[in-house]
Design a protein around this motif. Structure first.
Motif, mmCIF file in Angstrom:
data_model
loop_
_atom_site.group_PDB
_atom_site.id
_atom_site.type_symbol
_atom_site.label_atom_id
_atom_site.label_comp_id
_atom_site.label_asym_id
_atom_site.label_seq_id
_atom_site.Cartn_x
_atom_site.Cartn_y
_atom_site.Cartn_z
ATOM 1 N N ILE A 1 1.328 13.523 2.266
ATOM 2 C CA ILE A 1 0.291 12.702 1.631
ATOM 3 C C ILE A 1 -1.060 12.858 2.332
ATOM 4 O O ILE A 1 -2.103 12.758 1.704
ATOM 5 N N MET B 1 11.530 5.538 -2.924
ATOM 6 C CA MET B 1 10.465 4.688 -2.374
ATOM 7 C C MET B 1 10.736 3.208 -2.661
ATOM 8 O O MET B 1 10.429 2.350 -1.839
ATOM 9 N N ASP C 1 0.820 -1.223 0.000
ATOM 10 C CA ASP C 1 0.000 0.000 0.000
ATOM 11 C C ASP C 1 0.846 1.262 0.000
ATOM 12 O O ASP C 1 0.312 2.368 -0.077
ATOM 13 N N LEU D 1 1.599 4.044 8.255
ATOM 14 C CA LEU D 1 1.385 3.075 7.169
ATOM 15 C C LEU D 1 2.604 2.154 7.044
ATOM 16 O O LEU D 1 2.477 0.935 6.960
#
Ligand SMILES: Nc1ncnc2c1ncn2[C@@H]1O[C@H](COP(=O)(O)OP(=O)(O)OP(=O)(O)O)[C@@H](O)[C@H]1O
Length: 644
Positions: A556, A342, A334, A371
């Motif tokens: 984000i 990343m 996710d 997350l």
């Protein structure tokens, strides 16, 4: 479990059975007296000696069992050494013996007395005190008994008082012999035998109950006597140590299995509760207890528990008591973003998931720290265990302390009955996510360090710590090194946390991920809100165009909020034209928010990366790339040229 009373079958409701073993004179006396005991026990007379007598008793043991044996002299000693049942022996002595002696001394001047084993001191004293004309002799076994009789002949003895064996031998060579045992002494031995039989029966019944109980226990249990000799153990213990019963039973524990040793308990008499110990390569929770009977230390017990079993019970208790455990929603998949940074972050996160060491996630607010923490937890072996998140900056110090560490009943005024488990305990076997670790007060930093070092947690007000298996993932948006310099963060804790570090870049440093992120969030939110987002493609193209020139201070999370705003208002018909975006998302138009010259330079670099990424995605097709970016082909061309 060991069968200590080997001769006892399950006969608790039947009559006691006594084997009365004696030959010649003793046999006659036993036969004569047996009817007196018929109402209390079955008396089985065995007219044999030594090995033959042992075999006869063993045959009885195999059939209906024998509770005790009554015998005398060397035969009695032999039986005691060779049979697994209690043996009562006839003792010649005391007033009874004096009477016999006085009676015989009146009849002859040449008298001898023969005893089995040691000549009792009292008897020697009696003879010398009253100057009795008696020779005192003793023997241990049959051969010595024969030598003894030879001696009697040499001494010219006329009358001998002796046990059955010597009586027979003496009579065989023409001596006058009288059995040493009086009816009173035989009766006393019979009473002893019955008492022993009763005690053995009670012991066997207790033993059976204990065996049944231990057999059902999942915990391994083992007991030793005061000499550290194992006399009881259950099947679970054999499983734990992976040994056979014969390896332990009857053995001195510290010699055969030093890891299990109960010697310290036998010395101190003090219990040792729930210690985590490695035994035979397995981690077990071990309790050692002294056995104290009527104030006397009589042995010790070892209880081994499998932590996995404890944890199962523990977890169901914890889940009933704690509602704090959050279900995790995210995996590392996710974590959207194809930028180099990343991609390498995801690879490192996967590697860190294989470890249980403390991890630290550093990143600005809204960059996806939680997350990422959830992703690491879910990729780890702990994924089926609890993931508990707590924001260290969200509570006052005292509340945070009791939230994290829990407390025992009565720890402070107002503490709940039964105490409360802390989040550390609630996360046992799982992961505890400590967000905003930089906000943790210094006193709690010390406690946290202890937990990380000792792997155990001490509830507020408790004396005994609770062993703990928790992986801690901490996160911060602050510069912890700076906090250490300022004395606001413990240096040792910083080093403990700074082992596995994951750095989440702010969104403005990876603008090439913006299209994918926006698309992902648009689909996710549309799905969550039950909306169809496809009709808003042009609005989102415009949004992307604006986003590339924006600093995203809220990262984000901010992007998520904006996407949601556009989506909802668009679907409500309140946002139909691109031009309206300036009212709906004014921040994207506010150049102030861009943060000055440095950001401008970086923004151009980021824009360049974004354009190149999209172009690469479209296989160099400028028309497709321009469409994807929501700009005209000429704008794309211009921007690409500007960058170069
Ligand atoms: N790489 C990403 N891919 C997809 N969604 C992301 C990503 N990073 C963050 N998000 C989303 O952004 C939101 C904020 O993320 P999260 O709460 O993990 O950030 P955070 O760094 O822990 O924030 P804070 O420091 O303010 O607590 C979440 O809804 C999360 O799903």
């Amino acid at each position: 479990m060991v069968d200590t009373a080997a001769g006892l079958k399950n006969r608790s409701d039947t009559r006691l059975r006594i084997a009365a073993v004696g030959m010649h004179g003793l046999r006659d006396m036993l036969e004569q007296l047996a009817p007196e005991y018929a109402h209390r026990a079955d008396i089985l007379i065995i007219d044999k000696g030594y090995e033959q007598a042992v075999q006869s008793v063993q045959a009885l043991l195999r059939q209906d069992g024998v509770d005790a044996v009554v015998s005398a002299g060397s035969n009695g000693s032999y039986l005691r050494a060779h049979l697994p049942v209690p043996v009562a022996t006839v003792r010649a002595g005391g007033f009874d013996l004096m009477e016999l002696l006085a009676h015989a001394a009146r009849q002859t001047r040449s008298l001898a007395m023969v005893v089995h084993g040691q000549i009792p001191e009292g008897l020697r004293a009696l003879v010398s005190e009253f100057s009795l004309p008696v020779h005192l002799l003793s023997y241990q076994d049959e051969d010595q008994a024969k030598t003894c009789v030879q001696r009697l002949q040499d001494l010219g003895v006329e009358v001998v008082l002796a046990p059955g064996l010597v009586v027979d031998l003496a009579r065989a060579v023409g001596l006058q012999a009288v059995l040493l045992y009086s009816p009173a002494a035989v009766r006393a031995a019979m009473e002893d035998g019955i008492e022993m039989a009763r005690a053995a029966r009670a012991e066997a019944a207790r033993h059976d109950r204990l065996r049944a109980m231990l057999g059902h226990l999942r915990d391994g249990v083992l007991a030793v006597d005061v000499h550290d000799r194992v006399y009881a153990l259950n099947p679970s213990m054999l499983n734990v140590v992976n040994l056979q019963e014969a390896d332990l039973l009857g053995q001195v524990l510290h010699e055969v299995q030093p890891e299990l040793s109960l010697q310290a308990i036998l010395r101190s008499g003090k219990p040792e509760l729930e210690k985590v110990q490695q035994i035979m390569g397995r981690t077990l929770v071990v309790t050692r207890l002294p056995i104290i009977e009527q104030g006397q230390l009589n042995g010790a017990v070892l209880v081994c528990q499998d932590p996995a079993a404890i944890q199962r019970v523990d977890r169901s208790l914890r889940s009933r008591r704690s509602r704090t455990g959050k279900a995790t929603r995210y995996t590392l998949d996710d974590l959207i973003g194809h930028s180099d940074v990343m991609q390498s972050l995801r690879a490192v996160a996967h590697a860190y998931a294989r470890s249980s060491a403390t991890a630290l996630i550093v990143g600005e607010s809204g960059t996806g720290k939680e997350l990422l923490a959830q992703g690491v937890h879910n990729a780890s072996a702990r994924h089926a265990q609890p993931f508990i998140a707590v924001n260290c900056g969200a509570f006052p110090e005292s509340l945070l302390e009791s939230e994290l560490f829990g407390y025992v009943e009565g720890a402070f005024t107002g503490s709940s009955r039964g105490g409360k488990i802390g989040l550390f305990e609630a996360a046992h076997t799982g992961t505890l996510f400590l967000d905003e670790i930089g906000e943790l007060p210094l006193a709690l930093q010390t406690r946290l360090l202890r937990v990380l070092q000792e792997k155990e947690v001490l509830r507020i007000g408790a004396i005994e710590p609770t062993p703990l298996d928790v992986r801690v993932i901490a996160a911060t948006h602050q510069n912890l090194e700076l906090l250490v310099e300022q004395g606001r963060f413990r240096q040792d804790l910083y080093y403990r946390l700074n082992i596995l570090v994951l750095k989440l870049p702010p969104l403005r440093q990876r603008l090439e991920d913006l299209p994918a992120l926006m698309q992902h969030l648009q689909q996710k939110l549309a799905h969550d809100l039950g909306l169809d987002a496809t009709s808003q493609a042009s609005l989102f193209h415009a949004l992307l165009r604006l986003g590339v020139g924006y600093a995203w201070p809220g990262n984000i999370r901010e992007l998520e909020n904006i996407v949601e705003r556009v989506l909802v208002l668009g679907m409500a018909g309140l946002l139909t034209k691109e031009q309206q975006l300036s009212q709906i998302v004014p921040e994207l138009y506010d150049r102030q928010a861009e943060g000055g010259g440095e950001w401008q330079v970086r923004q151009h670099q980021d824009e360049q990366r974004l354009l190149e990424a999209v172009l690469a995605e479209c296989g160099g097709n400028r028309e497709q790339a321009a469409k994807k970016l929501g700009i005209s082909r000429s704008t794309l061309w211009r921007r690409l040229n500007r960058s170069t």
